[in-house]
Design a protein around this motif. Structure first.
Motif, PDB file in Angstrom:
ATOM      1  N   GLU A 166       0.824  -1.212   0.000  1.00  0.00           N
ATOM      2  CA  GLU A 166       0.000   0.000   0.000  1.00  0.00           C
ATOM      3  C   GLU A 166       0.853   1.256   0.000  1.00  0.00           C
ATOM      4  OE1 GLU A 166      -3.080   0.129   2.961  1.00  0.00           O
ATOM      5  OE2 GLU A 166      -3.453  -2.025   2.748  1.00  0.00           O
ATOM      6  N   ARG A 167       2.009   1.194   0.705  1.00  0.00           N
ATOM      7  CA  ARG A 167       2.916   2.333   0.792  1.00  0.00           C
ATOM      8  C   ARG A 167       4.347   1.849   0.623  1.00  0.00           C
ATOM      9  NH1 ARG A 167       0.011   2.320   4.672  1.00  0.00           N
ATOM     10  NH2 ARG A 167      -1.835   3.557   4.923  1.00  0.00           N
ATOM     11  N   VAL A 168       5.001   2.397  -0.390  1.00  0.00           N
ATOM     12  CA  VAL A 168       6.382   2.043  -0.691  1.00  0.00           C
ATOM     13  C   VAL A 168       7.249   3.258  -0.400  1.00  0.00           C
ATOM     14  CG1 VAL A 168       8.000   1.383  -2.521  1.00  0.00           C
ATOM     15  CG2 VAL A 168       5.686   0.393  -2.472  1.00  0.00           C
ATOM     16  N   ARG A 223       3.054   0.879  -9.226  1.00  0.00           N
ATOM     17  CA  ARG A 223       2.044   0.830 -10.297  1.00  0.00           C
ATOM     18  C   ARG A 223       1.285  -0.487 -10.258  1.00  0.00           C
ATOM     19  NH1 ARG A 223       4.694   3.473 -15.639  1.00  0.00           N
ATOM     20  NH2 ARG A 223       5.607   1.424 -15.756  1.00  0.00           N
ATOM     21  N   ARG A 224       2.006  -1.566 -10.075  1.00  0.00           N
ATOM     22  CA  ARG A 224       1.376  -2.889 -10.046  1.00  0.00           C
ATOM     23  C   ARG A 224       0.342  -2.990  -8.927  1.00  0.00           C
ATOM     24  NH1 ARG A 224       4.767  -7.608  -7.667  1.00  0.00           N
ATOM     25  NH2 ARG A 224       3.915  -6.614  -5.820  1.00  0.00           N
ATOM     26  N   ASP A 225       0.702  -2.441  -7.744  1.00  0.00           N
ATOM     27  CA  ASP A 225      -0.149  -2.580  -6.561  1.00  0.00           C
ATOM     28  C   ASP A 225      -0.994  -1.341  -6.271  1.00  0.00           C
ATOM     29  OD1 ASP A 225       0.980  -5.067  -6.311  1.00  0.00           O
ATOM     30  OD2 ASP A 225       2.253  -4.553  -4.613  1.00  0.00           O
ATOM     31  N   HIS A 226      -0.932  -0.324  -7.134  1.00  0.00           N
ATOM     32  CA  HIS A 226      -1.646   0.937  -6.903  1.00  0.00           C
ATOM     33  C   HIS A 226      -1.273   1.512  -5.531  1.00  0.00           C
ATOM     34  CE1 HIS A 226      -3.923  -0.039 -10.463  1.00  0.00           C
ATOM     35  NE2 HIS A 226      -4.184  -1.214  -9.945  1.00  0.00           N
ATOM     36  N   ALA A 227       0.016   1.479  -5.244  1.00  0.00           N
ATOM     37  CA  ALA A 227       0.532   1.925  -3.949  1.00  0.00           C
ATOM     38  C   ALA A 227       0.950   3.390  -3.995  1.00  0.00           C
ATOM     39  CB  ALA A 227       1.733   1.070  -3.537  1.00  0.00           C
ATOM     40  N   GLN A 228       0.931   3.992  -2.844  1.00  0.00           N
ATOM     41  CA  GLN A 228       1.454   5.338  -2.657  1.00  0.00           C
ATOM     42  C   GLN A 228       2.970   5.213  -2.478  1.00  0.00           C
ATOM     43  OE1 GLN A 228       0.835   7.161   1.295  1.00  0.00           O
ATOM     44  NE2 GLN A 228      -0.187   8.798   0.172  1.00  0.00           N
ATOM     45  N   ALA A 261      14.720  15.045  -4.201  1.00  0.00           N
ATOM     46  CA  ALA A 261      13.460  14.352  -3.899  1.00  0.00           C
ATOM     47  C   ALA A 261      12.362  14.721  -4.890  1.00  0.00           C
ATOM     48  CB  ALA A 261      13.028  14.657  -2.472  1.00  0.00           C
ATOM     49  N   ASN A 262      12.289  16.001  -5.257  1.00  0.00           N
ATOM     50  CA  ASN A 262      11.243  16.428  -6.185  1.00  0.00           C
ATOM     51  C   ASN A 262      11.460  15.893  -7.595  1.00  0.00           C
ATOM     52  OD1 ASN A 262       9.732  17.768  -4.244  1.00  0.00           O
ATOM     53  ND2 ASN A 262      10.813  19.699  -4.554  1.00  0.00           N
ATOM     54  N   GLU A 263      12.717  15.741  -8.005  1.00  0.00           N
ATOM     55  CA  GLU A 263      12.995  15.131  -9.312  1.00  0.00           C
ATOM     56  C   GLU A 263      12.498  13.690  -9.340  1.00  0.00           C
ATOM     57  OE1 GLU A 263      17.157  15.640 -10.211  1.00  0.00           O
ATOM     58  OE2 GLU A 263      16.944  17.811 -10.422  1.00  0.00           O
ATOM     59  N   ALA A 264      12.750  12.952  -8.265  1.00  0.00           N
ATOM     60  CA  ALA A 264      12.264  11.572  -8.181  1.00  0.00           C
ATOM     61  C   ALA A 264      10.742  11.555  -8.135  1.00  0.00           C
ATOM     62  CB  ALA A 264      12.846  10.891  -6.944  1.00  0.00           C
ATOM     63  N   ALA A 265      10.153  12.444  -7.346  1.00  0.00           N
ATOM     64  CA  ALA A 265       8.696  12.496  -7.223  1.00  0.00           C
ATOM     65  C   ALA A 265       8.041  12.798  -8.566  1.00  0.00           C
ATOM     66  CB  ALA A 265       8.297  13.547  -6.189  1.00  0.00           C
ATOM     67  N   GLN A 266       8.647  13.699  -9.330  1.00  0.00           N
ATOM     68  CA  GLN A 266       8.081  14.052 -10.631  1.00  0.00           C
ATOM     69  C   GLN A 266       8.039  12.838 -11.551  1.00  0.00           C
ATOM     70  OE1 GLN A 266      10.050  17.264 -12.680  1.00  0.00           O
ATOM     71  NE2 GLN A 266       8.645  17.193 -14.395  1.00  0.00           N
ATOM     72  N   LYS A 267       9.100  12.038 -11.553  1.00  0.00           N
ATOM     73  CA  LYS A 267       9.127  10.838 -12.400  1.00  0.00           C
ATOM     74  C   LYS A 267       8.039   9.852 -11.974  1.00  0.00           C
ATOM     75  CE  LYS A 267      14.015  11.316 -13.373  1.00  0.00           C
ATOM     76  NZ  LYS A 267      15.369  10.841 -13.110  1.00  0.00           N
ATOM     77  N   LEU A 268       7.820   9.746 -10.686  1.00  0.00           N
ATOM     78  CA  LEU A 268       6.786   8.843 -10.182  1.00  0.00           C
ATOM     79  C   LEU A 268       5.387   9.371 -10.492  1.00  0.00           C
ATOM     80  CD1 LEU A 268       8.522   8.069  -6.795  1.00  0.00           C
ATOM     81  CD2 LEU A 268       8.207   6.453  -8.690  1.00  0.00           C
ATOM     82  N   GLN A 269       5.202  10.675 -10.367  1.00  0.00           N
ATOM     83  CA  GLN A 269       3.907  11.276 -10.671  1.00  0.00           C
ATOM     84  C   GLN A 269       3.580  11.161 -12.156  1.00  0.00           C
ATOM     85  OE1 GLN A 269       4.781  15.055  -8.868  1.00  0.00           O
ATOM     86  NE2 GLN A 269       3.642  14.557  -7.003  1.00  0.00           N
ATOM     87  N   GLU A 270       4.599  11.256 -12.989  1.00  0.00           N
ATOM     88  CA  GLU A 270       4.396  11.090 -14.431  1.00  0.00           C
ATOM     89  C   GLU A 270       3.920   9.683 -14.763  1.00  0.00           C
ATOM     90  OE1 GLU A 270       8.142  12.270 -16.116  1.00  0.00           O
ATOM     91  OE2 GLU A 270       7.705  14.412 -15.854  1.00  0.00           O
ATOM     92  N   ALA A 271       4.208   8.730 -13.866  1.00  0.00           N
ATOM     93  CA  ALA A 271       3.749   7.348 -14.040  1.00  0.00           C
ATOM     94  C   ALA A 271       2.361   7.155 -13.426  1.00  0.00           C
ATOM     95  CB  ALA A 271       4.752   6.388 -13.410  1.00  0.00           C
ATOM     96  N   GLY A 272       1.755   8.259 -12.961  1.00  0.00           N
ATOM     97  CA  GLY A 272       0.400   8.194 -12.419  1.00  0.00           C
ATOM     98  C   GLY A 272       0.313   7.806 -10.961  1.00  0.00           C
ATOM     99  N   LEU A 273       1.413   7.926 -10.233  1.00  0.00           N
ATOM    100  CA  LEU A 273       1.436   7.505  -8.838  1.00  0.00           C
ATOM    101  C   LEU A 273       1.205   8.665  -7.881  1.00  0.00           C
ATOM    102  CD1 LEU A 273       4.504   5.142  -9.134  1.00  0.00           C
ATOM    103  CD2 LEU A 273       2.111   4.462  -8.874  1.00  0.00           C
ATOM    104  N   GLU A 274       0.617   8.342  -6.736  1.00  0.00           N
ATOM    105  CA  GLU A 274       0.468   9.309  -5.640  1.00  0.00           C
ATOM    106  C   GLU A 274       1.785   9.326  -4.872  1.00  0.00           C
ATOM    107  OE1 GLU A 274      -1.954   9.883  -1.460  1.00  0.00           O
ATOM    108  OE2 GLU A 274      -2.678   8.410  -2.905  1.00  0.00           O
TER     109      GLU A 274
END
Length: 146
Positions: A3-5, A27-32, A66-79
């Motif tokens: 649920e949270r990674v 993405r597989r688990d719809h995790a935050q 941290a924000n560079e990593a977060a942006q890549k994750l958000q671009e993949a549709g993740l919270e």
């Protein structure tokens, strides 16, 4: 399953590879994903105004990583949640994993630190030894996951 990674990042090639694994699992688990960047404490002996200036530089650099990593994750549709903390990195990672009730910690095998280049790296080794949840240690040599 997850649920949270928690993704620990320092901007290194190992952390970049860890991001890919965290992204795919989330993405597989719809995790935050909780992105954590921690920096060593700023020495108080610097005095004013040098201590404040050093702290500001560390915080700004930490947010950039941290924000560079977060942006890549958000671009993949993740919270994504971003945490930038001062303190021993392993302790900060373990604390966030506990407070945020993470199911998995994903991190690179070595970072930027001079001692971190030994074996797994001091931060990775400490997190692996003390984590209450599974820890995935990713090496930059594990190949390109896109």
């Amino acid at each position: 399953m997850f649920e949270r990674v928690l993704l620990a990042t320092d901007g290194s090639s190992h952390a970049e590879e860890a991001l890919k694994y965290a992204r795919d699992l989330a993405r597989r688990d719809h995790a935050q994903v909780i992105v954590v960047h921690a920096f060593a404490p700023v020495p108080s002996y610097l005095g004013e105004p040098w201590e404040d200036r050093a702290m500001a530089r560390h915080v700004a650099a930490g947010h950039q990583v941290a924000n560079e990593a977060a942006q890549k994750l958000q671009e993949a549709g993740l919270e994504v949640i971003v945490e930038v903390l001062e303190g021993p990195p392993a302790d900060a990672i373990l604390r966030v994993a506990d407070v945020r009730q993470c199911d998995l910690i994903v991190m690179g095998s070595r970072g930027h630190g001079t001692l971190a280049s030994l074996l797994l790296g001091s931060v990775s080794h400490r997190v692996l030894a003390h984590a209450q949840v599974p820890v995935m240690i990713v090496s930059a040599r594990m190949g390109d996951r896109g």
